[in-house]
Design a protein around this motif. Structure first.
Motif, PDB file in Angstrom:
ATOM      1  N   CYS A  84      -5.367  62.528  58.726  1.00 55.96           N
ATOM      2  CA  CYS A  84      -5.038  63.939  58.915  1.00 55.96           C
ATOM      3  C   CYS A  84      -5.399  64.749  57.671  1.00 55.96           C
ATOM      4  O   CYS A  84      -5.914  65.867  57.770  1.00 55.96           O
ATOM      5  N   GLN A  88      -8.178  67.799  57.388  1.00 51.12           N
ATOM      6  CA  GLN A  88      -7.875  69.124  56.837  1.00 51.12           C
ATOM      7  C   GLN A  88      -8.846  69.488  55.721  1.00 51.12           C
ATOM      8  O   GLN A  88      -9.351  70.623  55.663  1.00 51.12           O
ATOM      9  N   SER A 109      -8.723  70.524  68.391  1.00 49.78           N
ATOM     10  CA  SER A 109      -7.301  70.202  68.250  1.00 49.78           C
ATOM     11  C   SER A 109      -6.781  69.712  69.594  1.00 49.78           C
ATOM     12  O   SER A 109      -7.563  69.376  70.483  1.00 49.78           O
ATOM     13  N   PRO A 126       0.512  76.498  67.472  1.00 50.06           N
ATOM     14  CA  PRO A 126       0.378  75.050  67.286  1.00 50.06           C
ATOM     15  C   PRO A 126       1.629  74.459  66.661  1.00 50.06           C
ATOM     16  O   PRO A 126       2.409  75.158  66.006  1.00 50.06           O
ATOM     17  N   ARG A 134      -0.994  66.213  61.724  1.00 51.47           N
ATOM     18  CA  ARG A 134      -2.338  66.724  62.002  1.00 51.47           C
ATOM     19  C   ARG A 134      -2.330  68.244  61.950  1.00 51.47           C
ATOM     20  O   ARG A 134      -1.627  68.905  62.698  1.00 51.47           O
ATOM     21  N   ARG A 135      -3.148  68.798  61.074  1.00 55.28           N
ATOM     22  CA  ARG A 135      -3.125  70.231  60.791  1.00 55.28           C
ATOM     23  C   ARG A 135      -4.457  70.905  61.125  1.00 55.28           C
ATOM     24  O   ARG A 135      -4.799  71.933  60.560  1.00 55.28           O
ATOM     25  N   SER A 136      -5.192  70.350  62.065  1.00 59.19           N
ATOM     26  CA  SER A 136      -6.511  70.892  62.400  1.00 59.19           C
ATOM     27  C   SER A 136      -6.438  72.365  62.756  1.00 59.19           C
ATOM     28  O   SER A 136      -7.176  73.196  62.207  1.00 59.19           O
ATOM     29  N   GLU A 137      -5.544  72.693  63.683  1.00 69.65           N
ATOM     30  CA  GLU A 137      -5.473  74.074  64.148  1.00 69.65           C
ATOM     31  C   GLU A 137      -4.885  74.998  63.090  1.00 69.65           C
ATOM     32  O   GLU A 137      -5.332  76.145  62.929  1.00 69.65           O
ATOM     33  N   SER A 152     -10.062  77.404  67.552  1.00 73.56           N
ATOM     34  CA  SER A 152      -9.702  76.042  67.908  1.00 73.56           C
ATOM     35  C   SER A 152      -9.932  75.801  69.393  1.00 73.56           C
ATOM     36  O   SER A 152      -9.620  76.662  70.217  1.00 73.56           O
ATOM     37  N   ARG A 154      -8.552  73.322  72.079  1.00 71.61           N
ATOM     38  CA  ARG A 154      -7.545  72.309  72.354  1.00 71.61           C
ATOM     39  C   ARG A 154      -8.004  71.435  73.515  1.00 71.61           C
ATOM     40  O   ARG A 154      -8.187  71.906  74.629  1.00 71.61           O
TER      41      ARG A 154
END
Length: 293
Positions: A84, A88, A109, A126, A134-137, A152, A154
């Motif tokens: 994760c 990022q 995401s 999010p 998990r901090r993708s968004e 993003s 999803r």
């Protein structure tokens, strides 16, 4: 359009690459080795060799692209926190390369922990908090706040199709191992679903329509009860389908019990996107789906 794509040889990324190339776009994909890159090269794409840890490679590739799509993520759950953090950092690096331009970045995401008891939609925030790794968004949102044109996409929790090696094959493998196709509790929790060919069209359509909103949902079926998924698996394997306790699912218990149902009404309206591939339960009635599980 020249697109730089991370994860270009992965389950989702390879299909996105094929979709872009078929539509006449130029595409450069990030690949870890020559073996994985062969299909991409054969399809007419270009390759840059590296990993998400090669920040200078990511930066340079993004600098020379008209758009960037980030689909790569290491799904080794034994080192999930590290993966994760890597994800990022990669998003931040890609965003830095696009800073000061109107070139878009699409970040992949998911739907986990958005809402409970109703269909999630594109306006839902999010998941966040120190326990949500998990901090993708969230990373994409932070780029938007810096003036970078990020959005993003999803993905449904099951991006299915023959050759799938995601969450549903985990359920199939568990059924083979234990002799029962199981669902947790009452099995009423729902998973949204999308065929990977339909998902790839979402990425392409977002680029071609100009990235007009911060979030898009690649969701074809809003929510399939976990019980129905387990029954379909049991039928194909000739195994009983029954409820089991969380312990039965091991590390996968939280995913198996999660309610991840979602609407894609806004995405369909904005993109003019309509899923065309077969649905999840139809895929699960195909014996080819069980070959590699």
């Amino acid at each position: 359009m020249h697109v730089f794509l991370t994860g270009a040889t992965g389950w989702v990324g390879a299909t996105v690459a094929a979709e872009l190339l078929a539509a006449g776009h130029h595409m450069t994909g990030l690949a870890r080795n020559t073996d994985k890159a062969q299909a991409l090269l054969a399809a007419g794409g270009q390759v840059i060799y590296g990993t998400l840890d090669d920040r200078q490679i990511l930066f340079d590739a993004a600098m020379h692209a008209d758009a960037v799509i980030h689909t790569a993520f290491n799904h080794d759950f034994s080192r999930f926190a590290d993966n994760c953090a890597q994800d990022q950092r990669a998003i931040e690096t890609l965003g830095e390369a696009l800073k000061g331009s109107h070139r878009p970045l699409l970040v992949t995401s998911g739907l986990a922990r958005l809402v409970q008891g109703r269909l999630a939609n594109e306006t839902d925030k999010p998941a966040s908090g120190p326990e949500y790794l998990r901090r993708s968004e969230l990373a994409a949102q932070e780029l938007v706040e810096k003036g970078i044109r990020a959005a993003s996409i999803r993905l449904a929790p099951t991006v299915h199709g023959v050759g799938d090696h995601g969450f549903v094959p985990n359920l199939i493998a568990l059924a083979k191992k234990t002799g029962v196709a199981a669902w947790p509790g009452e099995g009423s929790n729902r998973w949204a679903a999308v065929h990977r060919l339909d998902a790839a069209k979402v990425y392409r359509r977002v680029l071609e329509t100009g990235v007009t909103q911060p979030v898009y949902h690649a969701v074809a079926e809003e929510g399939i009860p976990m019980r129905d998924i387990a029954i379909a698996i049991g039928k194909m394997l000739g195994l009983p389908a029954e409820s089991r306790s969380p312990e039965h699912f091991g590390w996968f218990a939280a995913f198996a019990a999660a309610d991840m149902a979602a609407s894609s009404a806004q995405t369909r309206d904005v993109l003019g996107w309509q899923p065309q591939q077969r649905e999840l339960l139809a895929d699960l009635a195909d014996s080819a789906y069980y070959a590699n599980s």
